[in-house]
Design an enzyme around this catalytic site. Structure first.
Site, PDB file in Angstrom:
ATOM      1  N   GLY A  46      87.994  54.469  63.514  1.00 35.32           N
ATOM      2  CA  GLY A  46      86.863  55.221  64.048  1.00 35.32           C
ATOM      3  C   GLY A  46      87.343  56.145  65.148  1.00 35.32           C
ATOM      4  N   GLN A  51      86.957  61.776  72.267  1.00 31.81           N
ATOM      5  CA  GLN A  51      88.347  61.290  72.344  1.00 31.81           C
ATOM      6  C   GLN A  51      89.360  62.400  72.051  1.00 31.81           C
ATOM      7  OE1 GLN A  51      87.345  57.652  69.772  1.00 31.81           O
ATOM      8  NE2 GLN A  51      89.007  56.929  71.071  1.00 31.81           N
ATOM      9  N   CYS A  94      91.048  50.484  70.773  1.00 33.34           N
ATOM     10  CA  CYS A  94      90.531  51.848  70.871  1.00 33.34           C
ATOM     11  C   CYS A  94      91.718  52.798  70.967  1.00 33.34           C
ATOM     12  CB  CYS A  94      89.664  51.970  72.128  1.00 33.34           C
ATOM     13  SG  CYS A  94      89.010  53.620  72.395  1.00 33.34           S
ATOM     14  N   LEU A  95      91.635  53.917  70.255  1.00 38.15           N
ATOM     15  CA  LEU A  95      92.750  54.873  70.280  1.00 38.15           C
ATOM     16  C   LEU A  95      92.947  55.467  71.673  1.00 38.15           C
ATOM     17  CD1 LEU A  95      92.196  56.643  66.838  1.00 38.15           C
ATOM     18  CD2 LEU A  95      93.889  54.901  67.426  1.00 38.15           C
ATOM     19  N   HIS A 136      80.761  50.843  68.724  1.00 38.39           N
ATOM     20  CA  HIS A 136      81.878  51.217  69.605  1.00 38.39           C
ATOM     21  C   HIS A 136      81.958  52.746  69.734  1.00 38.39           C
ATOM     22  CE1 HIS A 136      86.339  50.752  70.791  1.00 38.39           C
ATOM     23  NE2 HIS A 136      86.198  52.052  70.575  1.00 38.39           N
ATOM     24  N   GLU A 137      81.805  53.447  68.599  1.00 39.24           N
ATOM     25  CA  GLU A 137      81.924  54.918  68.626  1.00 39.24           C
ATOM     26  C   GLU A 137      80.714  55.559  69.301  1.00 39.24           C
ATOM     27  OE1 GLU A 137      84.816  55.830  68.059  1.00 39.24           O
ATOM     28  OE2 GLU A 137      85.474  54.084  66.916  1.00 39.24           O
ATOM     29  N   HIS A 140      81.106  55.625  72.892  1.00 41.68           N
ATOM     30  CA  HIS A 140      81.919  56.752  73.391  1.00 41.68           C
ATOM     31  C   HIS A 140      81.054  57.980  73.670  1.00 41.68           C
ATOM     32  CE1 HIS A 140      86.077  55.444  73.238  1.00 41.68           C
ATOM     33  NE2 HIS A 140      85.984  55.038  71.986  1.00 41.68           N
TER      34      HIS A 140
HETATM   35 NI    NI Z   1      87.318  53.808  70.892  1.00 44.13          NI
END
Ligand code: NI
Length: 172
Positions: A46, A51, A94-95, A136-137, A140
């Site tokens: 995701g 991000q 998370c990236l 989660h996304e 963000h």
């Molecule tokens: Ni994330």
């Protein structure tokens, strides 16, 4: 398509509340294509536009596909319209928080309303990993990263380790 640089904590951009998208047009589809390539390349399941430093309410996900059968989902202006009382705990990563994981509890199922790649309104019930990932996304898009659910001590420790590992930002 091209890969975009991913920003890491504690970049203040990750605290931004992203803006709703007015129209799903070719420029937005180009962004979504690039986000998808960035996500697959990372690799991740995701990615939210913030991000890659774009403050728009856009996320891409693929929690089901593998390299041969990819099943990407593009969600523009996603909104949770229903959450289950049942919860799930997943060990999340998370990236933007590379190499760190922590257990987070969230509703086990959610209904999400969004505009798809063509700008068409959709509403979908998501369960299991997809439910966790979409929440989660969407977090963000509201300036929330999963480490915000941890204790301050644990969060600060992770941020310091990410800073040290990535050396993007001086440790003060
Ligand atoms: Ni994330």
């Amino acid at each position: 398509m091209s890969k975009l640089p991913i920003i890491n904590v504690p970049d203040p951009l990750l605290k931004t509340i992203s803006d709703p998208v007015g129209q799903v047009d070719d420029d937005l589809r180009r962004l979504m294509d690039n986000m998808l390539e960035t996500m697959y390349g990372a690799p991740g399941i995701g990615l939210a536009a913030i991000q890659v430093a774009v403050p728009k309410r856009v996320i891409v996900l693929d929690t089901e596909g593998d390299e041969e059968t990819r099943k990407p989902l593009f969600l523009v202006n996603p909104e949770i319209t229903w959450s289950s009382e049942d919860v799930n705990v997943y060990n999340e990563g998370c990236l933007s928080v590379p190499e760190h994981y922590a257990e987070v509890e969230r509703p086990a199922a959610v209904k999400v309303r969004y505009l798809d790649y063509q700008g068409k309104a959709q509403e979908e019930l998501m369960e299991g990993l997809a439910a966790t990932c979409v929440q989660h996304e969407i977090d963000h898009l509201n300036g929330v990263v999963f480490i915000d659910y941890l204790s301050r001590l644990k969060r600060n420790m992770i941020i310091k380790k990410v800073q040290k590992a990535t050396k993007d930002v001086p440790i003060l």
